[in-house]
Motif scaffolding. Structure first.
Motif, PDB file in Angstrom:
ATOM      1  N   THR A 275       0.784  -1.403   0.095  1.00 18.60           N
ATOM      2  CA  THR A 275      -0.093   0.017   0.043  1.00 18.60           C
ATOM      3  C   THR A 275       0.720   1.307   0.069  1.00 18.60           C
ATOM      4  O   THR A 275       1.765   1.791   0.435  1.00 18.60           O
ATOM      5  N   LEU A 277       1.187   5.135   1.106  1.00 13.07           N
ATOM      6  CA  LEU A 277       0.565   6.300   1.222  1.00 13.07           C
ATOM      7  C   LEU A 277       2.237   7.695   1.626  1.00 13.07           C
ATOM      8  O   LEU A 277       3.278   7.803   1.030  1.00 13.07           O
ATOM      9  N   THR A 282       1.631   7.327   8.516  1.00 13.70           N
ATOM     10  CA  THR A 282       2.519   6.218   8.697  1.00 13.70           C
ATOM     11  C   THR A 282       2.128   4.576   8.839  1.00 13.70           C
ATOM     12  O   THR A 282       0.537   4.845   9.004  1.00 13.70           O
ATOM     13  N   ARG A 283       2.556   3.633   7.935  1.00 12.77           N
ATOM     14  CA  ARG A 283       2.200   2.469   7.965  1.00 12.77           C
ATOM     15  C   ARG A 283       1.528   2.173   9.290  1.00 12.77           C
ATOM     16  O   ARG A 283       2.419   2.179  10.071  1.00 12.77           O
ATOM     17  N   TRP A 287      -1.298  -3.355  10.708  1.00  6.97           N
ATOM     18  CA  TRP A 287      -1.625  -4.208   8.604  1.00  6.97           C
ATOM     19  C   TRP A 287      -0.448  -5.487   8.985  1.00  6.97           C
ATOM     20  O   TRP A 287      -1.068  -5.785   8.009  1.00  6.97           O
ATOM     21  N   GLY A 292       1.143  -7.064   5.568  1.00  2.00           N
ATOM     22  CA  GLY A 292       1.565  -5.959   5.765  1.00  2.00           C
ATOM     23  C   GLY A 292       3.266  -6.466   6.698  1.00  2.00           C
ATOM     24  O   GLY A 292       3.850  -4.851   6.999  1.00  2.00           O
TER      25      GLY A 292
END
Length: 292
Positions: A275, A277, A282-283, A287, A292
């Motif tokens: 993904t 962004l 921030t991831r 996830w 992720g």
């Protein structure tokens, strides 16, 4: 944090860093001021103004690392946009609600108001970075300065604010920003765009099958994207302000140039390492459960 460490305000209020939650300088306001009900997001009920059962004496969460496993998913989604530290250290001068219980009720009522203003600061700060919005940069700058001024009023004055009216004025500028950005992006796109659906504000896309969809420049303001399949979708230059991303599948989606996206929206969605962004977000650590 009961020792009332001095809050230096290390970052200017116009920076994105000052609009991110700094729990080290907050009196756990989101854990006390806000109510929640037993649901898929919260394991128990809690009334407004009542400390969460997990709040410790230092205003930190005692189960922060296992919130989702314990049924408090809603806590991992919420974002105060930095309002917590502003109210704690600026509005109330570092005097916490335990040391000054007489101010507790007002502090808890002021917090959600300032949170709304800080959300507007987030959007305005982003709008000022968008090149196509240069024709209205002066108006955006004035709106940002005025919004910041309102966040620094005394508690009594904040309580008297007509936030809805101010929000409406700011939203008009944000809508114009969106129109300018999306129009410019459409003009700059190369090659055939194919048949592309258009959506209006508040579109009902709950559970929609949009895997791999070309949603560049789409108006998804306030769209209901709950549990929608957006795997691999292209959301560059899409206006995502207020879109509901609860359980939206964003694995492999491209949101790098989307506009008015917030950390809370990302936290509510599902994503993975693929993904893409915007750099300001921030991831989420959770996830990883989705690959992720």
């Amino acid at each position: 944090m009961s020792e009332n460490r001095e809050y230096s305000g290390a970052f200017p209020d116009s920076s994105r860093l000052s609009l991110q939650a700094d729990c080290e300088h907050c009196f756990g306001l989101c854990c006390v001021a806000l109510p929640y009900a037993a649901s898929a997001d919260f394991a128990t009920d809690k009334d407004a103004g009542k400390p969460c059962q997990n709040l410790q004496s230092d205003f930190r969460c005692g189960v922060h690392t296992s919130l989702r496993q314990r049924g408090f998913r809603g806590c991992t989604v919420y974002d105060c946009f930095g309002a917590g530290q502003k109210v704690s250290r600026v509005t109330f001068g570092g005097h916490d609600w335990r040391q000054a219980p007489g101010s507790a009720k007002q502090m808890f009522e002021v917090f959600p108001i300032v949170r709304q203003l800080h959300e507007l600061l987030w959007y305005l700060t982003e709008a000022l970075t968008l090149q196509p919005a240069r024709p209205i940069q002066g108006a955006l700058s004035r709106a940002l300065d005025e919004t910041e001024r309102l966040t620094r009023l005394d508690p009594d004055s904040i309580m008297e604010l007509d936030v809805a009216a101010h929000r409406a004025d700011v939203n008009a500028l944000l809508l114009r920003t969106s129109e300018l950005v999306r129009a410019e992006a459409l003009r700059s796109q190369k090659g055939p765009s194919g048949r592309r659906k258009t959506y209006g504000r508040g579109a009902d896309l709950i559970g929609a099958k949009l895997r791999g969809a070309d949603l560049r420049c789409a108006n998804l303001r306030g769209a209901y994207l709950i549990a929608a399949d957006l795997r691999g979708a292209d959301l560059r230059a899409a206006d995502l302000i207020g879109a509901d991303f609860r359980d939206t599948d964003l694995r492999g989606a491209d949101l790098t140039e989307s506009i008015f996206l917030t950390q809370a929206q990302i936290n509510a969605a599902k994503g993975d390492a693929n993904t893409k962004l915007p750099p300001s977000l921030t991831r989420p650590t959770h996830w990883s459960a989705f690959g992720g």
